[in-house]
Write a protein that holds these residues in place. Structure first.
Motif, PDB file in Angstrom:
ATOM      1  N   GLU A   1     -10.606   4.563  -8.458  1.00  0.00           N
ATOM      2  CA  GLU A   1      -9.509   4.865  -7.556  1.00  0.00           C
ATOM      3  C   GLU A   1      -8.240   4.317  -8.179  1.00  0.00           C
ATOM      4  O   GLU A   1      -8.232   3.211  -8.708  1.00  0.00           O
ATOM      5  N   GLY A   2      -7.144   5.083  -8.108  1.00  0.00           N
ATOM      6  CA  GLY A   2      -5.924   4.686  -8.792  1.00  0.00           C
ATOM      7  C   GLY A   2      -5.868   5.288 -10.181  1.00  0.00           C
ATOM      8  O   GLY A   2      -6.880   5.697 -10.749  1.00  0.00           O
TER       9      GLY A   2
ATOM     10  N   HIS B   1       0.877   8.730  -5.600  1.00  0.00           N
ATOM     11  CA  HIS B   1       0.062   9.933  -5.461  1.00  0.00           C
ATOM     12  C   HIS B   1       0.919  11.147  -5.108  1.00  0.00           C
ATOM     13  O   HIS B   1       0.599  12.271  -5.513  1.00  0.00           O
TER      14      HIS B   1
ATOM     15  N   SER C   1       0.816  -1.213   0.000  1.00  0.00           N
ATOM     16  CA  SER C   1       0.000   0.000   0.000  1.00  0.00           C
ATOM     17  C   SER C   1       0.847   1.258   0.000  1.00  0.00           C
ATOM     18  O   SER C   1       0.406   2.313  -0.484  1.00  0.00           O
TER      19      SER C   1
ATOM     20  N   ALA D   1      -0.653   0.982  -8.481  1.00  0.00           N
ATOM     21  CA  ALA D   1      -1.226   2.288  -8.155  1.00  0.00           C
ATOM     22  C   ALA D   1      -1.588   3.094  -9.400  1.00  0.00           C
ATOM     23  O   ALA D   1      -2.498   3.927  -9.356  1.00  0.00           O
TER      24      ALA D   1
ATOM     25  N   SER E   1     -14.473   3.282   4.538  1.00  0.00           N
ATOM     26  CA  SER E   1     -13.655   2.178   4.034  1.00  0.00           C
ATOM     27  C   SER E   1     -14.083   0.860   4.665  1.00  0.00           C
ATOM     28  O   SER E   1     -14.595   0.828   5.787  1.00  0.00           O
TER      29      SER E   1
ATOM     30  N   TYR F   1       1.133   3.295  -3.118  1.00  0.00           N
ATOM     31  CA  TYR F   1       0.085   4.239  -3.503  1.00  0.00           C
ATOM     32  C   TYR F   1       0.409   5.645  -3.026  1.00  0.00           C
ATOM     33  O   TYR F   1       0.100   6.635  -3.693  1.00  0.00           O
TER      34      TYR F   1
ATOM     35  N   ARG G   1      -6.021   4.252  -0.066  1.00  0.00           N
ATOM     36  CA  ARG G   1      -6.315   4.765  -1.412  1.00  0.00           C
ATOM     37  C   ARG G   1      -7.082   6.080  -1.336  1.00  0.00           C
ATOM     38  O   ARG G   1      -6.811   7.021  -2.090  1.00  0.00           O
ATOM     39  N   LYS G   2      -8.060   6.140  -0.440  1.00  0.00           N
ATOM     40  CA  LYS G   2      -8.883   7.335  -0.322  1.00  0.00           C
ATOM     41  C   LYS G   2      -8.098   8.491   0.296  1.00  0.00           C
ATOM     42  O   LYS G   2      -8.189   9.642  -0.159  1.00  0.00           O
TER      43      LYS G   2
ATOM     44  N   ASN H   1      -5.365  -1.068   2.928  1.00  0.00           N
ATOM     45  CA  ASN H   1      -5.262  -0.665   1.535  1.00  0.00           C
ATOM     46  C   ASN H   1      -6.427   0.200   1.089  1.00  0.00           C
ATOM     47  O   ASN H   1      -6.233   1.231   0.428  1.00  0.00           O
ATOM     48  N   GLN H   2      -7.651  -0.214   1.415  1.00  0.00           N
ATOM     49  CA  GLN H   2      -8.807   0.520   0.926  1.00  0.00           C
ATOM     50  C   GLN H   2      -8.910   1.911   1.538  1.00  0.00           C
ATOM     51  O   GLN H   2      -9.314   2.869   0.874  1.00  0.00           O
TER      52      GLN H   2
ATOM     53  N   THR I   1      -7.983   8.859 -10.500  1.00  0.00           N
ATOM     54  CA  THR I   1      -8.238   8.913  -9.061  1.00  0.00           C
ATOM     55  C   THR I   1      -8.543  10.320  -8.573  1.00  0.00           C
ATOM     56  O   THR I   1      -9.243  10.514  -7.584  1.00  0.00           O
TER      57      THR I   1
END
Length: 500
Positions: free
Chosen positions: A480-481, A136, A129, A465, A171, A132, A182-183, A178-179, A485
């Motif tokens: 997402e990603g 970003h 993770s 990612a 989430s 990501y 991402r946010k 991970n979820q 994203t």
């Protein structure tokens, strides 16, 4: 509800493998305006190890005033964060990524304790993770506008991309680190701030994520976490006039409800909802490779994965061979506590999932399907259910219509590719899909005609990612990603100016 944490007795075994209780579970808290806040006089919720069914922690639940404080903290922070240099934002995200990698082992152990997945899966989730955040951090430095050539030479026309404001994120429990990450990564990299309601069932990952950003120097209020009754917290967050964007990952019914609330407030939303992923195995595929890959991929996290391959359509010429090899692979899966060496599948996260799995199996048998392996919950402590393969479930069975979200697979033979595509596309879901073929003609046809946001042919390639992750139809809105994203976190402003 307040209970004292308990531990499984020392020396306990699960399916013949020894397990020693782990006492390193993290203290749980809210995180508001840069402060970690314990229960105090607030209500709390016990957190259980799904393998032992023992209480391992206590989660403080936010009061309405706490949620208001989190929203206001995010609003104050947004006034500064949106003007912060993208280089500064990038540096903080990279620092958080470094801390996450350093702490992956401990964060992963806590995820195994409250979510149940094997330790190697939990640590891999955390470690991977961090990428990501790096991605970003870099792409957030490239959120550009543009200049539009004017029709009048005395006019300057520019298009700006600006952060939307305070975001509310929700989430899920299946990939708790991970979820959520991402946010958080997308919001912060775009210049937004957020309030996150994570999963009460597996909260340790969220607290660890907040700690990493806190230690990385993220300004107070940019990221806040709250816990509570999901319907109450979501309603308060979504109805706040300060919150301008909603991001949710979870089931279709809950997503529909939250989307209706957000639409009533004219708020942007990203929805990554359920799937019921089809797999098409063609007669020219490498059957042994497909069987081995799909067995491992299907039962990771005990099948509690929104992109889990669940409805298998295998061309009749190779059906018997595929079934034989696939069932052999599935029978190699070792159930057990996620902290035990050699375990490849842990328990389901909730006891209610056991009832759901039994219901699917009984319904399939009532419709004439055959259980090739598994199909029951072992007589053992914990929320365990055997990896299960069901042969020839008919189209009207529950398994071929409802997402099981567990260790269940239905395998059905087909004659020609159009038949398989029609059945694969029959449901309202459209998240992930898979196909195995060595035919360029089949691959092209499948890639064009499968109704899904993501199509994987001969491998599983949705993780990086830089890849947009999202569905169509009832499986969601937005991605997402990938560069997509940022779409939900940015507004477009057109500025036109005439020079005097």
């Amino acid at each position: 509800m307040n209970e004292s944490p308990a531990q499984a007795p020392s020396g306990q075994t699960f399916f013949g493998l020894p397990y020693e209780p782990d006492t390193a579970y993290v203290p749980l808290s809210l995180y508001i305006d840069g402060k970690f806040i314990g229960a105090g006089s607030r209500r709390s919720l016990p957190v259980y190890d799904p393998a032992t069914e023992m209480v391992i922690g206590e989660l403080p639940l936010a009061e309405r005033a706490d949620i208001d404080d989190a929203i206001l903290a995010a609003q104050r922070a947004f006034a500064r964060w949106k003007r912060e240099s993208p280089l500064v934002r990038s540096d903080i995200l990279r620092q958080a990524a470094r801390l996450i990698r350093e702490r992956a082992s401990h964060i992963g152990r806590c995820i195994t304790l409250d979510q149940g997945k094997p330790l190697h899966e939990a640590v891999a989730e955390v470690f991977s993770s961090a990428e990501y955040l790096d991605w970003h951090a870099e792409e957030g430095r490239r959120i550009y506008g543009r200049v539009v050539p004017p029709r009048n030479p005395d006019v300057q026309q520019t298009v700006l991309r600006e952060p939307v404001g305070v975001c509310a994120a929700f989430s899920p429990w299946n990939f708790p680190f991970n979820q959520a990450l991402r946010k958080v990564a997308a919001a912060l990299a775009s210049g937004c701030t957020l309030v996150l309601k994570g999963p009460e069932e597996s909260p340790s990952a969220i607290v660890a994520l907040a700690r990493a950003f806190h230690d990385a120097g993220l300004p107070h209020g940019c990221f806040n976490i709250v816990w509570g009754e999901p319907s109450e917290v979501s309603t308060q967050l979504i109805e706040s006039p300060i919150v301008r964007k909603i991001s949710f990952t979870g089931s279709v019914p809950v997503g529909r409800h939250l989307a209706a609330l957000a639409a009533g407030q004219m708020k942007r939303m990203t929805m990554e909802l359920g799937g019921h992923a089809p797999v098409i195995v063609c007669e020219d595929a490498d059957v042994a490779r497909a069987a081995t890959m799909l067995a491992a991929y299907k039962f990771r996290n005990a099948g509690q994965v929104c992109v889990s391959p669940t409805r298998f359509f295998v061309q009749r010429a190779v059906y018997a061979d595929f079934v034989s090899q696939y069932v052999d692979e599935v029978r190699k899966i070792q159930l057990g506590h996620g902290l035990s060496n050699g375990v490849t599948m842990g328990p389901l996260a909730h006891g209610r999932r056991l009832t759901a799995m039994t219901g699917f199996v009984e319904d399939a048998k009532a419709h004439g399907a055959e259980v090739a392996t598994g199909g029951r919950s072992p007589e053992a402590v914990g929320h365990f259910f055997e990896p299960t393969v069901i042969l020839a479930p008919p189209p009207e069975s529950r398994l071929m219509n409802e997402e099981p979200f567990g260790p269940l697979v239905g395998i059905v033979p087909f004659q020609d590719i159009d038949e398989a595509l029609a059945e694969a596309n029959r449901l309202p879901f459209g998240l992930a899909s898979y196909a195995f073929t060595d035919s360029a003609r089949y691959a092209h046809k499948i890639s064009r005609e499968l109704e899904a946001g993501m199509v994987n042919i001969n491998h599983f390639g949705m993780g990086p990612a830089e890849i947009p992750f999202g569905g169509i139809k009832d499986s969601g809105l937005g991605s997402e990603g990938g560069t997509e994203t940022f779409d939900g976190y940015l507004v477009t402003k057109f500025v036109t100016q005439m020079h005097s």
